[in-house]
Scaffold this motif. Structure first.
Motif, short mmCIF file in Angstrom:
data_model
loop_
_atom_site.label_atom_id
_atom_site.label_comp_id
_atom_site.label_asym_id
_atom_site.label_seq_id
_atom_site.Cartn_x
_atom_site.Cartn_y
_atom_site.Cartn_z
N CYS A 1 9.98 -42.72 -16.00
CA CYS A 1 11.05 -43.68 -16.28
C CYS A 1 11.47 -44.34 -14.97
N THR A 2 11.30 -45.65 -14.88
CA THR A 2 11.63 -46.38 -13.66
C THR A 2 12.99 -47.05 -13.73
N ALA A 3 13.74 -46.79 -14.80
CA ALA A 3 15.06 -47.39 -14.97
C ALA A 3 16.11 -46.31 -15.09
N THR A 4 17.34 -46.64 -14.72
CA THR A 4 18.46 -45.73 -14.93
C THR A 4 19.39 -46.34 -15.97
N ASP B 1 20.99 -41.25 -19.98
CA ASP B 1 19.99 -40.44 -19.30
C ASP B 1 19.90 -39.05 -19.93
N ARG B 2 21.04 -38.51 -20.31
CA ARG B 2 21.03 -37.20 -20.97
C ARG B 2 20.30 -37.27 -22.32
N VAL B 3 20.54 -38.31 -23.08
CA VAL B 3 19.84 -38.49 -24.36
C VAL B 3 18.33 -38.60 -24.13
N LEU B 4 17.95 -39.28 -23.05
CA LEU B 4 16.53 -39.43 -22.74
C LEU B 4 15.90 -38.09 -22.39
N VAL B 5 16.52 -37.36 -21.50
CA VAL B 5 15.96 -36.07 -21.06
C VAL B 5 15.80 -35.12 -22.24
N GLU B 6 16.80 -35.09 -23.12
CA GLU B 6 16.72 -34.20 -24.27
C GLU B 6 15.71 -34.70 -25.30
N GLY B 7 15.61 -36.01 -25.44
CA GLY B 7 14.80 -36.58 -26.50
C GLY B 7 13.31 -36.58 -26.25
N LEU C 1 8.88 -35.24 -18.05
CA LEU C 1 9.53 -36.50 -17.69
C LEU C 1 9.75 -36.55 -16.19
N THR C 2 9.30 -37.65 -15.59
CA THR C 2 9.53 -37.87 -14.17
C THR C 2 10.58 -38.95 -13.99
N LEU C 3 11.63 -38.61 -13.23
CA LEU C 3 12.69 -39.55 -12.91
C LEU C 3 12.66 -39.76 -11.40
N PRO C 4 12.05 -40.85 -10.93
CA PRO C 4 11.95 -41.08 -9.48
C PRO C 4 13.32 -41.17 -8.83
N ALA C 5 13.35 -40.90 -7.55
CA ALA C 5 14.61 -40.95 -6.80
C ALA C 5 15.23 -42.34 -6.84
N VAL C 6 14.40 -43.36 -6.84
CA VAL C 6 14.88 -44.74 -6.90
C VAL C 6 14.48 -45.34 -8.24
N ARG C 7 15.48 -45.70 -9.03
CA ARG C 7 15.23 -46.33 -10.33
C ARG C 7 16.08 -47.59 -10.43
N ALA D 1 21.44 -47.14 -26.95
CA ALA D 1 20.56 -47.79 -27.94
C ALA D 1 19.17 -48.04 -27.36
N LEU D 2 19.10 -48.42 -26.08
CA LEU D 2 17.80 -48.63 -25.44
C LEU D 2 16.98 -47.34 -25.43
N VAL D 3 17.62 -46.25 -25.07
CA VAL D 3 16.92 -44.96 -25.03
C VAL D 3 16.50 -44.53 -26.44
N GLN D 4 17.38 -44.69 -27.39
CA GLN D 4 17.05 -44.30 -28.76
C GLN D 4 15.91 -45.13 -29.33
N HIS D 5 15.87 -46.40 -28.95
CA HIS D 5 14.77 -47.27 -29.39
C HIS D 5 13.45 -46.76 -28.83
N PHE D 6 13.45 -46.38 -27.55
CA PHE D 6 12.25 -45.82 -26.95
C PHE D 6 11.85 -44.51 -27.62
N LEU D 7 12.82 -43.64 -27.86
CA LEU D 7 12.51 -42.34 -28.46
C LEU D 7 11.94 -42.49 -29.86
N ALA D 8 12.47 -43.44 -30.63
CA ALA D 8 11.92 -43.69 -31.97
C ALA D 8 10.47 -44.16 -31.87
N ASN D 9 10.18 -45.00 -30.88
CA ASN D 9 8.80 -45.44 -30.67
C ASN D 9 7.93 -44.29 -30.16
#
Length: 320
Positions: free
Chosen positions: A4-7, A13-19, A25-31, A297-305
């Motif tokens: 994930c290159t975005a924050t 972010d919590r929804v993403l990590v759990e989902g 999942l790699t979360l770079p230091a700079v996003r 909503a952005l994260v949930q859209h990704f997770l559904a995909n």
């Protein structure tokens, strides 16, 4: 592995990590904190099978394990070039967008602007701020109904389609400019050869156009000059699709009823830009797609995909 290159903020972010579990999942230091920022190269992309965010096109060309890229934006201009498209297609890499997150807010924003123009709301705000005047008869006489008006919609992607649905109850006379008609448009379709006549016909022109080679500067001086003196121009697409100098001239000469712009070129619009002071020009700072739950909503859209990707089902909002 997913990179994930975005924050998106703490909650999203919590929804993403759990989902994404059980995937790594790699979360770079700079996003990137915004999808409008330049796409920087990121080493995490080179090891990923799935990328979420706005990765550098250069990284996508060489990432050996890449299978799917999901953009946290509706637009995909920087990826809509022959080299990137061909490279992704040749390797079977899917490219999807977040159009499904932005169709409702952008369409509602555009509808609000059309209603504000019809009901003379900016004029009333100016009266309140300028001295609390009460010219009721004059404002009533200049007010109009949105119902039954002639609306030209430029573009018919997710946002344009949703706006056409919202306009349905108002019974507008709808014309749609679409580069490649599909036969499912809920109104008269206008091709490039008839665009001048359509601008002359319309009482309101609404642009939802993305930026690409075919749309840059499409709303030209010649087209703006065809518009009626009381017509309104609304842009919730991209600022680069409009000849802004011509728009300023038309507003200054009172050859337009007015303009509502959510997008400009450049962004942010410099404080000394003439659009800020052009008569009857109202600007919102690229907020049409925003709402309180946007990041989640952005994260949930990704997770559904992602669930579809896991099951081998067709991906939503796929462009490559």
């Amino acid at each position: 592995m997913i990179a994930c290159t975005a924050t998106f903020g703490e909650e999203a972010d919590r929804v993403l990590v759990e989902g994404v579990a059980p995937h790594a999942l790699t979360l770079p230091a700079v996003r990137a904190a915004t999808n409008l920022a330049p796409a920087a190269q990121n080493a995490a992309v080179l090891d990923a099978e799935v990328v979420l965010g706005q990765p550098s096109p250069e990284d996508l060309l060489v990432a050996p394990r890449l299978r799917w890229v999901h953009l946290n934006s509706a637009g995909y201009t920087r990826y809509d070039v022959p080299e990137v498209r061909a490279a992704l297609a040749a390797r079977g890499v899917a490219l999807t967008t977040s159009s499904g997150v932005y169709d409702d807010p952008c369409a509602e924003h555009a509808l609000a602007l059309l209603l504000a123009a019809s009901r003379r709301l900016p004029e009333c705000v100016e009266l309140q701020l300028g001295g609390k005047a009460w010219p009721s008869k004059a404002v009533r006489g200049r007010s109009a109904l949105l119902r039954g008006r002639r609306v030209l919609l430029l573009g018919f992607g997710a946002i344009g389609r949703r706006l056409s649905e919202l306009l349905g109850p108002f019974g507008v006379d709808l014309a749609i400019f679409r580069a490649h008609p599909r036969g499912d448009e809920p109104g008269r379709v206008v091709g490039p050869e008839a665009l001048g006549e359509a601008f002359a016909w319309a009482e309101m022109v609404v642009s939802t156009l993305p930026e690409n080679e075919a749309t840059r500067g499409l709303v030209s001086r010649a087209l703006l000059d065809r518009m009626q003196a009381d017509a309104w121009f609304v842009n919730v697409g991209r600022g680069t699709t409009v000849d802004q100098g011509a728009l300023v001239d038309a507003l200054a000469a009172r050859r337009l009823g007015g303009a509502y712009l959510d997008v400009t070129d450049p962004e942010p619009l410099p404080p000394d830009h003439p659009l800020w002071t052009a008569p009857d020009c109202w600007i919102t700072p690229h907020t049409a797609g925003g709402h309180r739950g946007e990041m989640v909503a952005l994260v949930q859209h990704f997770l559904a995909n992602l669930r579809r990707f896991e099951r081998g089902e067709p991906l939503v909002d796929r462009v490559v």
